[in-house]
Write a protein that holds these residues in place. Structure first.
Motif, PDB file in Angstrom:
ATOM      1  N   THR A 136       0.836  -1.190   0.000  1.00 55.25           N
ATOM      2  CA  THR A 136       0.000   0.000   0.000  1.00 55.25           C
ATOM      3  C   THR A 136       0.874   1.245   0.000  1.00 55.25           C
ATOM      4  O   THR A 136       2.009   1.217   0.494  1.00 55.25           O
ATOM      5  CB  THR A 136      -0.954   0.040   1.211  1.00 55.25           C
ATOM      6  OG1 THR A 136      -1.838   1.158   1.079  1.00 55.25           O
ATOM      7  CG2 THR A 136      -0.201   0.152   2.522  1.00 55.25           C
ATOM      8  N   ILE A 137       0.358   2.302  -0.582  1.00 53.78           N
ATOM      9  CA  ILE A 137       1.002   3.611  -0.570  1.00 53.78           C
ATOM     10  C   ILE A 137      -0.061   4.611  -0.139  1.00 53.78           C
ATOM     11  O   ILE A 137      -0.885   5.028  -0.955  1.00 53.78           O
ATOM     12  CB  ILE A 137       1.561   3.994  -1.953  1.00 53.78           C
ATOM     13  CG1 ILE A 137       2.514   2.914  -2.476  1.00 53.78           C
ATOM     14  CG2 ILE A 137       2.282   5.341  -1.885  1.00 53.78           C
ATOM     15  CD1 ILE A 137       2.966   3.133  -3.914  1.00 53.78           C
ATOM     16  N   PRO A 138      -0.104   4.977   1.150  1.00 53.37           N
ATOM     17  CA  PRO A 138      -1.164   5.882   1.615  1.00 53.37           C
ATOM     18  C   PRO A 138      -0.981   7.302   1.112  1.00 53.37           C
ATOM     19  O   PRO A 138       0.134   7.738   0.827  1.00 53.37           O
ATOM     20  CB  PRO A 138      -1.017   5.807   3.142  1.00 53.37           C
ATOM     21  CG  PRO A 138       0.389   5.396   3.393  1.00 53.37           C
ATOM     22  CD  PRO A 138       0.790   4.528   2.232  1.00 53.37           C
ATOM     23  N   GLY A 139      -2.088   8.016   0.988  1.00 56.44           N
ATOM     24  CA  GLY A 139      -2.026   9.404   0.565  1.00 56.44           C
ATOM     25  C   GLY A 139      -3.366   9.891   0.043  1.00 56.44           C
ATOM     26  O   GLY A 139      -4.222   9.094  -0.347  1.00 56.44           O
ATOM     27  N   GLU A 142      -6.080  14.013  -3.991  1.00 56.98           N
ATOM     28  CA  GLU A 142      -5.862  15.364  -4.500  1.00 56.98           C
ATOM     29  C   GLU A 142      -4.406  15.813  -4.369  1.00 56.98           C
ATOM     30  O   GLU A 142      -3.993  16.776  -5.011  1.00 56.98           O
ATOM     31  CB  GLU A 142      -6.772  16.356  -3.783  1.00 56.98           C
ATOM     32  CG  GLU A 142      -6.513  16.467  -2.292  1.00 56.98           C
ATOM     33  CD  GLU A 142      -7.488  17.440  -1.630  1.00 56.98           C
ATOM     34  OE1 GLU A 142      -7.784  18.472  -2.236  1.00 56.98           O
ATOM     35  OE2 GLU A 142      -7.942  17.139  -0.518  1.00 56.98           O
ATOM     36  N   ASP A 143      -3.624  15.124  -3.537  1.00 54.93           N
ATOM     37  CA  ASP A 143      -2.212  15.474  -3.386  1.00 54.93           C
ATOM     38  C   ASP A 143      -1.322  14.749  -4.390  1.00 54.93           C
ATOM     39  O   ASP A 143      -0.107  14.945  -4.399  1.00 54.93           O
ATOM     40  CB  ASP A 143      -1.734  15.136  -1.969  1.00 54.93           C
ATOM     41  CG  ASP A 143      -2.359  16.043  -0.925  1.00 54.93           C
ATOM     42  OD1 ASP A 143      -2.785  17.151  -1.303  1.00 54.93           O
ATOM     43  OD2 ASP A 143      -2.426  15.643   0.252  1.00 54.93           O
ATOM     44  N   CYS A 144      -1.936  13.881  -5.191  1.00 59.55           N
ATOM     45  CA  CYS A 144      -1.147  13.052  -6.107  1.00 59.55           C
ATOM     46  C   CYS A 144      -0.790  13.840  -7.368  1.00 59.55           C
ATOM     47  O   CYS A 144      -1.660  14.241  -8.141  1.00 59.55           O
ATOM     48  CB  CYS A 144      -1.938  11.797  -6.479  1.00 59.55           C
ATOM     49  SG  CYS A 144      -1.080  10.744  -7.631  1.00 59.55           S
ATOM     50  N   SER A 145       0.486  14.058  -7.581  1.00 62.10           N
ATOM     51  CA  SER A 145       0.948  14.756  -8.789  1.00 62.10           C
ATOM     52  C   SER A 145       1.387  13.784  -9.869  1.00 62.10           C
ATOM     53  O   SER A 145       1.465  14.134 -11.039  1.00 62.10           O
ATOM     54  CB  SER A 145       2.121  15.682  -8.440  1.00 62.10           C
ATOM     55  OG  SER A 145       3.178  14.943  -7.859  1.00 62.10           O
TER      56      SER A 145
END
Length: 314
Positions: A136-139, A142-145
């Motif tokens: 998993t990669i949490p985040g 909307e912050d994903c560029s």
């Protein structure tokens, strides 16, 4: 066709209210019969062959130990091959008569074929396939560029299970074996800040429910939907995503014990910890309430602590 749909829109809802109570009692009786059968019949795993992916840590490691206690022969797979040495030694000490370990990346179709082939070459059979490897990669979305950084989640969690399963099906049909799929409660009760992980687990559940129908009785399928379990993956998610720390973690040992017990009974589903099941009716009947509660618990605004972190176990 649209006229037929309009008629069904009117007729089916009230008709279902009549049909559901009628079939309830026969269904309960059927479930009691199945429960009785499961109390009497439990698959004997002695000398049967179990292939477990993501076996170097967490639930996969504990599953190796639980199957070992039941006398199963094990094929342990993980991308971190060096970490499998200690797991294999412990499994032998717990009662497994034969253990091999294979370093492989489950997201690679050729490597998935290789670890299935090596298992068959060594043991000449396969009885249980446990699709456990996951990351998993949490985040926040909307912050994903760069959306591509989340591609490994789908590659490992979904395609990693599909690749191994497709290569194992012919061998599992011969043994009338079973596939155990480690999905997640997040597959049907998604949590914020783990959107791609949730999506990968939902895809797993849908894929293997479809496969269960297509395979019929030739191969059993047990779909596992754990809550937060105390594993390397969950601990890193806790460390990097403070907003998830309010969720209590279950024991990997207890979870693995429940999984193997349910698989040997032939259960279709298993959820651990069991209290997580109470969330399902709320999600089905009160979706607006669930969304409102989650927004207030986790906060609608971006949490800086939720912008980082890459938790991985394979």
């Amino acid at each position: 066709m649209s006229a037929i749909c309009n008629i069904l829109n009117v007729v089916l809802p009230p008709l279902s209210l009549i049909i559901l109570p009628i079939i309830m009692l026969p269904y309960i009786f059927f479930k009691l019969l199945i429960h009785g059968k499961n109390l009497v019949y439990k698959e004997n795993m002695a000398r049967k062959v179990v292939l477990i992916t993501g076996a170097a840590s967490g639930i996969g490691e504990q599953l190796a130990y639980e199957y070992a206690r039941r006398g199963a022969r094990l094929s342990l797979v993980d991308i971190r091959k060096e970490n499998l040495v200690a797991v294999a030694e412990m499994a032998r000490s717990l009662g497994s008569p034969d253990v091999i370990f294979i370093g492989a990346d489950v997201s690679d179709a050729e490597e998935s074929k290789r670890f299935v082939d090596e298992t068959i070459d060594h043991f000449k059979q396969l009885d249980h396939l446990v699709n456990n490897a996951g990351i998993t990669i949490p985040g926040l979305i909307e912050d994903c560029s760069d959306i591509t950084k989340y591609s490994p989640i789908i590659d490992v969690n979904f395609w990693g299970a599909v690749h191994g399963t497709l290569h194992a099906i012919p061998h599992l049909k011969k043994s009338k074996g079973r596939i155990i799929v480690i999905a997640s409660t997040c597959g049907w009760f998604p949590l914020p800040r783990t959107s791609f992980y949730n999506a990968s687990k939902a895809a797993l559940i849908s894929f293997f429910e479809t496969l269960r129908v297509e395979l019929g009785w030739s191969i059993g399928i047990t779909i596992v939907t754990p809550g937060f379990i105390k594993t390397e993956l969950a601990l890193k998610a806790y460390e990097n995503t403070t907003c998830l720390r309010i969720i209590p973690m279950g024991s990997a040992f207890d979870c693995a014990k429940d999984i193997v017990k349910s698989a040997c009974r032939g259960d279709m589903y298993v959820t651990n910890p069991s209290w997580v099941k109470v969330l399902f009716p709320f999600k089905v009947f009160y979706p607006e309430l669930v969304d409102w509660v989650q927004q207030h618990i986790f906060g609608p605004l971006p949490n800086p602590a939720c912008k980082k972190g890459n938790s991985k176990t394979d």
